[in-house]
Design an enzyme around this catalytic site. Sequence first.
Site, short mmCIF file in Angstrom:
data_model
loop_
_atom_site.label_atom_id
_atom_site.label_comp_id
_atom_site.label_asym_id
_atom_site.label_seq_id
_atom_site.Cartn_x
_atom_site.Cartn_y
_atom_site.Cartn_z
N GLY A 276 0.74 -1.31 0.22
CA GLY A 276 -0.02 -0.34 0.02
C GLY A 276 0.67 1.08 0.45
N ALA B 57 0.34 6.10 5.14
CA ALA B 57 0.44 5.04 5.78
C ALA B 57 1.67 4.81 5.14
CB ALA B 57 -0.22 4.22 6.80
N GLY B 58 1.44 4.25 4.47
CA GLY B 58 2.36 2.91 3.50
C GLY B 58 3.34 3.59 2.75
N SER C 280 -16.54 17.52 0.83
CA SER C 280 -16.12 17.41 1.86
C SER C 280 -16.73 18.01 3.31
CB SER C 280 -14.74 19.01 1.80
OG SER C 280 -14.35 18.95 3.20
N ARG D 290 -19.55 13.11 12.85
CA ARG D 290 -19.85 13.07 11.42
C ARG D 290 -21.29 11.58 12.07
NH1 ARG D 290 -14.20 11.47 8.16
NH2 ARG D 290 -14.27 13.46 7.60
N GLU E 106 -5.50 3.29 7.79
CA GLU E 106 -7.05 2.54 8.14
C GLU E 106 -6.64 1.34 8.15
OE1 GLU E 106 -9.81 4.03 4.49
OE2 GLU E 106 -11.02 3.04 5.74
N LEU F 254 -5.70 12.13 7.94
CA LEU F 254 -5.06 11.79 7.09
C LEU F 254 -3.52 12.45 8.52
CD1 LEU F 254 -5.84 14.64 5.52
CD2 LEU F 254 -5.67 12.10 3.99
#
Lengths: 223, 648, 246
Positions: B41, B45-46, B285, B338, B433, B449
């Site tokens: 990935g 992160a990756g 967004s 959310r 994630e 993020l």
Amino acid sequence: MSNTLSYSSITKKIWMSLFGLFLMTFLVVHLSINLLLLFDPSRELFNIAAHFMGTNPLIQIFQWVLFAGFGFHIILGVILQIQNWMARPKGYKVKGTSEDSVFSKYMIYTGMIIFVFLIIHLGNFFVLKMQGDVPEFHQPGAGEMEDMGLLVVNLFRNTGYVIFYVIMLLLMGFHLDHAFQSAFQSLGLTHNKYTPFIKGLGHFYSIVITAGYIIIPLIIYFR
Amino acid sequence: MAKLDSKVPEGPIAEKWTNYKAHQNLVNPANKRKVDIIVVGTGLAGGAAAASLGELGFNVKVFCIQDSPRRAHSIAAQGGINAAKNYPNDGDSVYRLFYDTVKGGDYRAREANVYRLAEVSNNIIDQCVAQGVPFAREYGGLLDNRSFGGALVSRTFYARGQTGQQLLLGAYSALSKEIKKGSVELFTRREMLDIVKIDGKARGIIVRNLVTGELERHGAHAVLLGTGGYGNVFFLSTNAMTSNGGAAWRAYKRGAFFANPSFVQIHPTCIPVHGDYQSKLTLMSESLRNDGRIWVPKKKEDAQKIQKGELRPTQIAEEDRDYYLERRYPAFGNLVPRDVASRAAKERCDAGHGVGNTGLAVYLDFKDAIERLGRNVIEARYGNLFQMYEKIVDENPYETPMMIYPAIHYTMGGTWVDYELQSTIPGLFVGGEANFSDHGANRLGASALMQGLSDGYFVLPYTMQNYLADQITVPHFSTDGPEFEQTEKEVQERIDKLFAVNGDETVDSFHKRLGHIMWDNVGMARNKEGLEKAITEIQQLRKEFWQRVKVPGEKTGMNVELEKALRVADFLEQGELMALDALTRNESSGGHFREEYQTKEGEALRDDKNFTHVAAWEYMGDDKPAKLHKEPLVYENIEVKQRNYKTA
Amino acid sequence: MDLKLKIWRQQGPDAQGKFVEYLVQNISSDASFLEMMDILNEELVAKGEEPVAFDHDCREGICGMCSLYINGRPHGPDTAITTCQLHMRKFKDGETVVIEPWRAKPFPVIKDLMVDRSAFDEIIQAGGYVSVNTGGVPDANAIPIKKENADLAMDAAACIGCGACVAACKNASAMLFVSAKVSQFALLPQGRVEANNRVENMVAKMDVLGFGNCTNTYACEAVCPKEISITNIARMNREFFVAKIS
């Protein structure tokens, strides 16, 4: 040549624009001399100017710079074009239809036609002059010189040549219209405030130059 | 089997990470070259981890499913990234960011991980600016901040509506630098299909080359998964088409526990569904909620007329509009988290006040903001989003209110990891994630993020090194060993089995059916009956899949249908675990809302006595139910209380 | 609506390709172009035929994966759009739609409408970054940056690397793509440090990969989904010139 080929794309483009801009200044000089034929039907001014251009040692040297300018501009243009063709070996079935500048798509073609015209043009005047096949022009006080003006006027009375000349010059106008602002773009000379002016100036330049060149044979033809 | 040891370091929370780093094992520079790391990935992160590990001198092999690392789905994040910089001088601090994140996650996240996240958040901003990420700035030349849901301070850094893109391109550029240097080797268009374990440790992966169809073996001293979430179990989500939980699911089936699978985030501001041919949902967004006001018609008759197209929203008088978020949550208004906003929208639509031709939409109105600030300001803030909306819906949101509806967006659950982000398989690390650790039951906006980059730049390069310190004497792995042989064989058998079915229903058709079961029963509101039904239906559908699925084409070469079939086969298993987890968690928390457990006002009702734990599931075999392990969550630095967004 | 599709089918990189005609019926005008392709593929799979391979991923216009040349225009008949955001309402009932892959020597076809754009990655690897390692960087607000420059850098950085510029350019030139990255960094103090090396290396890589030369036709700007400006190309020319003479 191999060195030229290995130049980076942008280097080639920068040279292309510099030579192009140089040739554009030449067109102005050339036009201003041509216009003398209109202002002075006796051809005296024109012939004096032509004589000056043909004999002045500085101009004689500069003439080769000009030839080199043409040469490099043409060779670079051809190299760039070949590379561009090579970059898309397989084309599209449906040709592109984006809202870009029309003349820009045909620079190589207008350029090649102008090149052919240049050869004929040189044949018409330069070669004849070199061979000494130009009639004499006698003018009291000015001494003897070649009547280059007569050569021009004779050609411009030939219907076919005038049509040919006008078409060629229109194509050159198209070439110039894109070339002017394109040269500034290639040199990186763009600016929010000034680029619209440069573009306008480019249109103005190409229209004035084209109209200027075209108007001469037309007036002489119908005079 | 493995006991859940979260390995949280001793000491006061503010010093845990510092202490960890001070005492961890390191690998000397000359030895780093002897150690291979696989990163699957190339998202935040990756990508960030691969680049950072490459910089340190490890041999890194990085794999992505798309044609370029730059296309990972982190790129689609729009709104921004949180950090506790306190540049606006509005009272922010590391503690407050930590507090807001734990509270936003409804007290189901691991305290120490979240504190570390808040701690390194500031480094992320510094790092990204140094990389040339063009964050929004003020006229004075300093960085601009905006506010986001679930916070009382402005701590969100942003780059227009493309923050995720810019941060990912930052990580991608760092990765490109390392690829050029030779420390990272890039493999594109590869999909990880299994983990290879040697003596219980993760030592490699089997990938399918999506262009040639060949299975490839890759060995390493440690494996890192940064493969994102499993939102596409629902078929329709804001995830990209190739986003899939396959890698994490394969890890699960090889012994990595899967934590909190039922914690799924439903994002309140997506463009509503318009037809059954639809392939994905588009997110608008959350930042839009800064200036947009959410409402539905007060009168049901008005809503019905709007649904039939007889009335336009602009014709509804001000007093006939119900700004239900402002009404229910005066303190946070349109900026509630959310999960709260999503449920409130569902509640209004279920009550018959929804708009759009399906009745499953609410308005997000910019009329007041345009009057107050002028159209130019709104255009500068959200121009690209408005343009996107108009392209998709064919309506001008400057004049007609936008229609939005909640959609599956993010999965808080994921592979169980300890403080070092290591799973229950030694040597298998999971970031972003794909892991479960930082967001609890609900993720706050602009935190994904932050977490991806925190894991990638600032956590994994340390913790993986700690693991690798005693691996330097282990020679580079040959991929000819029996473990690689066996794992590849099992992958090949899975593929052969799919072709052998040779049925009559397309993969997408099964995927859509699964999506419907999930959305109806394991979606925004869940109950015991529905979840039990879902489990039965998923089992039935899975059986049907293996009897009737049709995979055309060849095993060799590119075969998109085969790719999809492999993913859907995994989704059909994962969906069941999600339902099982939701059924087991007899409380409502964050994104997990059980209808049986709610307050009189319809708010989520937690059961802290029985459910203040991480539910980590262990795979026991295809025909056996997964086994539940509990990691108790201890809150020493935050008082656990009912979330309240009504008053500050 | 009903549509006649002429789609380029090519089994593999070295295979001979050809156009194949398909009919799709009852397509909603609210469907996206790629959803229309999904419907076609579902029908093909149901018939036991191989679906059309095309690149796509995020389907919200940001990943840059989708890449169809539709009726003579990359990303089809709209402006500032990617194929995935293009909706069928832009087409007329009964229309013939010709769908081709990006065509350029550095973008070889992998299968059908899918091309290999790793050339773009190679250009970025040649210098499209600021050479800082993780950690040890100054505070984010240590260097103020003029808002105008930050905004221009953001405009350039919005590039999604889809390759529409190359596809549209009659010379298959990658100048808009390369200049967007060069510009982004040239405009920021963080990027200025290695600006000269960057522009020389990236341009050299672009040339080696076989992209064509820019002849300032500006077709790239007209089709760019993110409306990247050709002033970036001028800026790159300028940067290149300065780098070469200094």
